[in-house]
Design a protein around this motif. Structure first.
Motif, PDB file in Angstrom:
ATOM      1  N   ASP A   1       0.948  -1.510   0.063  1.00 51.68           N
ATOM      2  CA  ASP A   1       0.075  -0.124  -0.118  1.00 51.68           C
ATOM      3  C   ASP A   1       0.751   1.384  -0.131  1.00 51.68           C
ATOM      4  N   GLY A   2       0.499   2.503  -0.512  1.00 51.34           N
ATOM      5  CA  GLY A   2       1.250   3.591  -0.780  1.00 51.34           C
ATOM      6  C   GLY A   2       0.031   4.622  -0.376  1.00 51.34           C
ATOM      7  N   SER A   3       0.698   5.364  -0.649  1.00 53.06           N
ATOM      8  CA  SER A   3      -0.334   7.293  -0.613  1.00 53.06           C
ATOM      9  C   SER A   3      -1.078   7.652  -1.481  1.00 53.06           C
ATOM     10  N   GLY A   4      -2.908   7.480  -1.780  1.00 45.91           N
ATOM     11  CA  GLY A   4      -3.424   7.397  -2.546  1.00 45.91           C
ATOM     12  C   GLY A   4      -3.110   6.245  -4.425  1.00 45.91           C
ATOM     13  N   GLY A   5      -2.954   4.395  -3.152  1.00 42.22           N
ATOM     14  CA  GLY A   5      -3.081   4.163  -4.595  1.00 42.22           C
ATOM     15  C   GLY A   5      -2.210   2.971  -3.596  1.00 42.22           C
ATOM     16  N   VAL A   6      -1.626   1.963  -4.888  1.00 46.09           N
ATOM     17  CA  VAL A   6      -0.892   0.259  -4.696  1.00 46.09           C
ATOM     18  C   VAL A   6       0.215   0.379  -4.956  1.00 46.09           C
ATOM     19  N   ASN A   7       1.432  -0.014  -4.994  1.00 44.30           N
ATOM     20  CA  ASN A   7       2.791  -0.383  -5.242  1.00 44.30           C
ATOM     21  C   ASN A   7       2.679  -1.641  -5.698  1.00 44.30           C
ATOM     22  N   VAL A   8       3.907  -1.656  -6.826  1.00 39.97           N
ATOM     23  CA  VAL A   8       3.396  -2.648  -7.410  1.00 39.97           C
ATOM     24  C   VAL A   8       5.427  -3.178  -7.881  1.00 39.97           C
ATOM     25  N   ASP A   9       5.960  -4.431  -7.157  1.00 40.81           N
ATOM     26  CA  ASP A   9       7.881  -4.338  -7.553  1.00 40.81           C
ATOM     27  C   ASP A   9       7.774  -2.760  -6.684  1.00 40.81           C
ATOM     28  N   GLY A  10       7.320  -1.697  -6.208  1.00 38.39           N
ATOM     29  CA  GLY A  10       8.299  -0.588  -5.645  1.00 38.39           C
ATOM     30  C   GLY A  10       7.685   1.085  -7.093  1.00 38.39           C
ATOM     31  N   ASN A  11       7.043   0.197  -7.474  1.00 36.69           N
ATOM     32  CA  ASN A  11       5.830   1.240  -8.875  1.00 36.69           C
ATOM     33  C   ASN A  11       4.198   1.184  -8.520  1.00 36.69           C
ATOM     34  N   LYS A  12       4.425   2.786  -8.641  1.00 38.16           N
ATOM     35  CA  LYS A  12       3.142   3.194  -7.613  1.00 38.16           C
ATOM     36  C   LYS A  12       2.251   2.803  -9.100  1.00 38.16           C
ATOM     37  N   ILE A  13       0.792   2.779  -8.813  1.00 33.53           N
ATOM     38  CA  ILE A  13      -0.157   2.686  -9.812  1.00 33.53           C
ATOM     39  C   ILE A  13      -0.971   3.108  -9.294  1.00 33.53           C
ATOM     40  N   THR A  14      -1.973   3.833 -10.419  1.00 33.48           N
ATOM     41  CA  THR A  14      -3.217   4.181  -9.818  1.00 33.48           C
ATOM     42  C   THR A  14      -4.118   3.831 -10.029  1.00 33.48           C
ATOM     43  N   ARG A  15      -5.735   4.045  -9.407  1.00 38.47           N
ATOM     44  CA  ARG A  15      -7.071   3.541  -9.876  1.00 38.47           C
ATOM     45  C   ARG A  15      -7.282   4.605 -11.259  1.00 38.47           C
ATOM     46  N   PRO A  16      -7.941   3.673 -12.099  1.00 35.01           N
ATOM     47  CA  PRO A  16      -8.703   2.194 -11.487  1.00 35.01           C
ATOM     48  C   PRO A  16      -7.342   0.877 -12.587  1.00 35.01           C
ATOM     49  N   TYR A  17      -7.253   0.587 -11.378  1.00 32.31           N
ATOM     50  CA  TYR A  17      -6.686  -1.060 -11.762  1.00 32.31           C
ATOM     51  C   TYR A  17      -7.092  -1.868 -13.110  1.00 32.31           C
ATOM     52  N   ARG A  18      -6.091  -1.883 -14.217  1.00 34.88           N
ATOM     53  CA  ARG A  18      -6.853  -2.843 -14.979  1.00 34.88           C
ATOM     54  C   ARG A  18      -5.487  -4.011 -15.143  1.00 34.88           C
ATOM     55  N   PHE A  19      -5.689  -5.107 -14.574  1.00 35.82           N
ATOM     56  CA  PHE A  19      -5.307  -6.441 -15.295  1.00 35.82           C
ATOM     57  C   PHE A  19      -5.205  -6.624 -16.493  1.00 35.82           C
ATOM     58  N   LYS A  20      -4.162  -7.401 -17.068  1.00 42.19           N
ATOM     59  CA  LYS A  20      -4.087  -8.153 -18.010  1.00 42.19           C
ATOM     60  C   LYS A  20      -3.710  -9.796 -18.543  1.00 42.19           C
ATOM     61  N   VAL A  21      -4.772 -10.436 -18.832  1.00 38.08           N
ATOM     62  CA  VAL A  21      -4.394 -12.048 -18.199  1.00 38.08           C
ATOM     63  C   VAL A  21      -4.176 -12.891 -19.484  1.00 38.08           C
ATOM     64  N   VAL A  22      -3.303 -13.037 -20.008  1.00 36.99           N
ATOM     65  CA  VAL A  22      -3.375 -14.357 -20.853  1.00 36.99           C
ATOM     66  C   VAL A  22      -3.592 -16.055 -20.152  1.00 36.99           C
ATOM     67  N   GLY A  23      -4.258 -16.644 -21.393  1.00 45.32           N
ATOM     68  CA  GLY A  23      -4.507 -17.671 -20.800  1.00 45.32           C
ATOM     69  C   GLY A  23      -5.764 -18.107 -21.194  1.00 45.32           C
ATOM     70  N   ASN A  24      -6.325 -19.865 -20.882  1.00 45.15           N
ATOM     71  CA  ASN A  24      -8.003 -19.876 -21.012  1.00 45.15           C
ATOM     72  C   ASN A  24      -8.765 -18.972 -20.155  1.00 45.15           C
ATOM     73  N   PRO A  25      -9.717 -17.909 -21.160  1.00 42.80           N
ATOM     74  CA  PRO A  25     -10.804 -17.556 -20.408  1.00 42.80           C
ATOM     75  C   PRO A  25     -11.990 -18.095 -19.942  1.00 42.80           C
ATOM     76  N   GLN A  26     -11.792 -19.727 -20.017  1.00 45.59           N
ATOM     77  CA  GLN A  26     -12.802 -20.506 -19.554  1.00 45.59           C
ATOM     78  C   GLN A  26     -12.361 -20.835 -18.109  1.00 45.59           C
ATOM     79  N   ASP A  27     -11.662 -20.647 -18.195  1.00 51.82           N
ATOM     80  CA  ASP A  27     -10.812 -21.337 -16.581  1.00 51.82           C
ATOM     81  C   ASP A  27     -10.879 -20.067 -15.807  1.00 51.82           C
ATOM     82  N   LEU A  28      -9.760 -18.857 -16.105  1.00 54.99           N
ATOM     83  CA  LEU A  28      -9.442 -17.550 -15.215  1.00 54.99           C
ATOM     84  C   LEU A  28     -10.847 -17.330 -15.382  1.00 54.99           C
ATOM     85  N   GLU A  29     -11.879 -16.895 -15.725  1.00 53.09           N
ATOM     86  CA  GLU A  29     -13.093 -16.285 -15.329  1.00 53.09           C
ATOM     87  C   GLU A  29     -14.694 -16.636 -14.331  1.00 53.09           C
ATOM     88  N   PRO A  30     -14.150 -17.833 -14.498  1.00 50.10           N
ATOM     89  CA  PRO A  30     -15.147 -18.473 -12.991  1.00 50.10           C
ATOM     90  C   PRO A  30     -14.360 -18.748 -11.721  1.00 50.10           C
TER      91      PRO A  30
END
Length: 288
Positions: free
Chosen positions: A213-242
């Protein structure tokens, strides 16, 4: 009375009559003079008579070849060539005909030995070719596996971009109540469902990734990311969504914190955020 009438007498009428002489000939008319004959044209010197050699050369050159002569010449050439080949073959076989039985047996043995040696050489060359082909195939297969393994490791390490089917997850946090541990739960859930590449905003998620956690957002590996949080995921959609929508799972947990979660299946996801390759200080390959 005319003097020429009978009975007329002239001064010499007392003389005896003169005998009548032969009749007088009338003179012939003069013939017209013949035209003078033209002199014959002057002729040049008579050509010299050709010698026998000159007549022979003149008859042979330039050559006058007819189609019939050409056909006869070709037939004679073919006939002569056939006779020469026949004579040569007869001479070759004649040498064998005159050989003794022991000599013929020796010649046959030498031919059999030579044939056997040639067969062995042929088999040896074929074995070498097969060995080279197999070794080439093995080397090519090893190279292919190495490249594929390098790509897989590069994707896991975040050094190589990844593309394929997958999902996108968008977390809207207007109240600012989403914490780092909630996003880490989402990452862990996606990994467990078979995610092969994950990117949160502009940061690549790898095996050693940490969130805080950081001020005004979340840090990922020390890199601050701001809202909204967007995930891009490569894999089988039929397994990931459920995996995200199971009861009591990630989506319900975030919604309890007044966040809005949208999960979308995609046919092609591009994870292009990269991490720099790090060289270890002490570790080395065991093959070196």
């Amino acid at each position: 009375m005319r003097d020429d009438e009978p009975g007329a007498q002239g001064p010499d009428s007392g003389d005896a009559p003169r005998p009548a002489g032969p009749p007088r000939r009338q003179p012939l008319p003069e013939a017209a003079p013949e035209p003078a004959a033209e002199p014959p044209p002057e002729e040049g010197p008579a050509p010299a008579e050709l010698t026998g050699r000159q007549r022979l050369v003149k008859g042979l050159w330039p050559p006058r070849v007819t189609r019939a002569q050409l056909t006869v010449a070709v037939l004679l050439f073919v006939l002569g060539l056939g006779l020469a080949i026949q004579v040569r073959s007869t001479n070759d076989t004649g040498a064998l005909r005159g050989a003794r039985q022991d000599d013929l047996v020796r010649i046959l043995d030498e031919l059999d030995d030579r044939t056997e040696r040639l067969e062995d050489e042929k088999q040896r060359l074929e074995d070498q070719r097969t060995e080279l082909e197999n070794s080439s195939d093995q080397a090519e297969e090893a190279r292919r596996q190495t490249v594929e393994k390098e790509r897989q490791l590069g994707i896991l390490a975040g050094n190589v971009a990844a593309t394929g089917p997958g999902i996108t997850v968008t977390v809207q946090d207007a109240a600012g109540t989403v914490r780092a541990d909630m996003l880490l739960d989402a990452v862990q859930e996606l990994r467990a469902a078979g995610a092969e590449a994950i990117q949160v905003n502009d940061v690549r998620v790898v095996a050693g990734t940490y969130l805080s956690d950081g001020s005004g957002g979340v840090n990922v590996d020390g890199n601050k990311i701001t809202r909204p949080y967007r995930f891009k995921v490569v894999g089988n959609p039929q397994d990931l969504e459920p995996a995200l929508n199971i009861p009591g799972g990630v989506v319900q947990t975030l919604e309890k914190e007044q966040a809005t979660v949208v999960v979308t299946r995609e046919e092609k996801i591009v994870v292009d955020a990269l991490r720099p390759a790090e060289q270890p200080d002490y570790a080395r390959s065991s093959n070196e």
